[in-house]
Design a protein around this motif. Structure first.
Motif, short mmCIF file in Angstrom:
data_model
loop_
_atom_site.label_atom_id
_atom_site.label_comp_id
_atom_site.label_asym_id
_atom_site.label_seq_id
_atom_site.Cartn_x
_atom_site.Cartn_y
_atom_site.Cartn_z
N GLU A 1 -7.97 -1.98 4.89
CA GLU A 1 -7.78 -3.43 4.84
C GLU A 1 -7.46 -4.02 6.22
O GLU A 1 -7.85 -5.13 6.53
CB GLU A 1 -6.64 -3.78 3.86
N HIS B 1 0.85 -1.19 0.00
CA HIS B 1 0.00 0.00 0.00
C HIS B 1 0.88 1.24 0.00
O HIS B 1 1.91 1.29 0.68
CB HIS B 1 -0.90 0.02 1.24
N GLU C 1 -6.04 3.40 2.39
CA GLU C 1 -6.20 2.05 1.84
C GLU C 1 -5.62 0.99 2.77
O GLU C 1 -6.20 -0.09 2.96
CB GLU C 1 -5.53 1.97 0.46
N ASN D 1 -0.84 4.29 0.41
CA ASN D 1 -1.84 5.26 0.87
C ASN D 1 -2.36 4.81 2.24
O ASN D 1 -2.76 3.67 2.41
CB ASN D 1 -2.98 5.32 -0.15
#
Length: 258
Positions: A70, A61, A66, A63
């Protein structure tokens, strides 16, 4: 258990749980050896995000939103007993952002937060970003940080594997900035490195803005990666916190999490 969560020694009867978040480019292996030094009444969980160690060939990732989206669904089941969050450098910010999302959803929160080797989340890690630099310039930045072994930096094949992860983590670290005024009631411990030229005591004190109780700031020997060079001193600090929490959590208080 999810591949996000590394549990080196399951302790289902532990009184407390310690969840650890690694620095940029790091992985769960920073924390798994701690189990030998930690109090036996604590269970250790280390976060293993995509792009590293056993997840090396998964896309990392780049970001924060994001990454948290998750990770967040996996955390509530770990909060069935008193929990400590420990994050080092970028890991402190990931742990803090996660805690804000838990609070927004009315979920249980950690009973202690440990921010290690990090500015407060309201301050950008760097004004001048480096994650997009050309490979040579980016690797010079890595060398200056002193967190990547020289033998690795000089190994072209290894660096080709690691650069995507490092760039992604650095992008999160260098662009994330928390702008809310939310505060937390749990105790706060902040650890810093005596020779850390990146993070000053003033930077460490920035965490205080988000916690109602006075921060306990401890300066340990070592540079930014004191967590690697002096792990025994770090686990000593963690064990002190565990001892304090255990003393303050009688059977009645612990049972509310069961």
């Amino acid at each position: 258990m999810s591949k996000w969560l590394v549990n080196p020694l399951p302790r289902p009867d532990a009184d407390l749980r310690l969840i650890c978040f690694p620095y940029a480019g790091g992985n769960a292996a920073t924390f798994t050896p701690w189990i030998k030094q930690l109090s036996t009444n604590v269970e250790l969980i280390a976060i293993q995000a995509p792009g590293r160690a056993s997840r090396l060939f998964e896309s990392p990732h780049n970001n924060m939103d994001e990454l948290i989206a998750e990770l967040l669904p996996l955390i509530p089941t770990l909060l069935d007993k008193p929990t400590i969050f420990y994050g080092h450098s970028l890991g402190s910010r990931v742990a803090f952002e996660l805690m804000t999302r838990l609070k927004a959803q009315g979920l249980p929160l950690p009973v202690h937060f440990i921010a290690s080797g990090s500015r407060g989340p309201q301050v950008k890690a760097k004004e001048n970003t480096t994650y997009h630099l050309a490979d040579d310039a980016f690797m010079t930045e890595l060398e200056n940080l002193n967190g990547t072994p020289k033998a690795v930096l000089e190994n072209k094949e290894l660096m080709e594997l690691f650069l995507p992860l490092l760039r992604a983590d650095f992008e999160i670290a260098e662009t994330y900035q928390y702008n809310s005024k939310i505060t937390f009631d749990c105790p706060l411990t902040v650890l810093g490195g005596e020779q850390d030229i990146q993070i000053t005591r003033e930077h460490l004190q920035g965490w205080q803005d988000f916690f109602a109780l006075p921060a306990d700031i401890q300066i340990l020997p070592g540079d930014h990666f004191f967590i690697d060079s002096h792990p025994e001193l770090v686990t000593e600090q963690v064990n002190n916190i565990i001892g304090q929490l255990t003393a303050k959590l009688p059977a009645k208080a612990i049972s509310q999490y069961g």
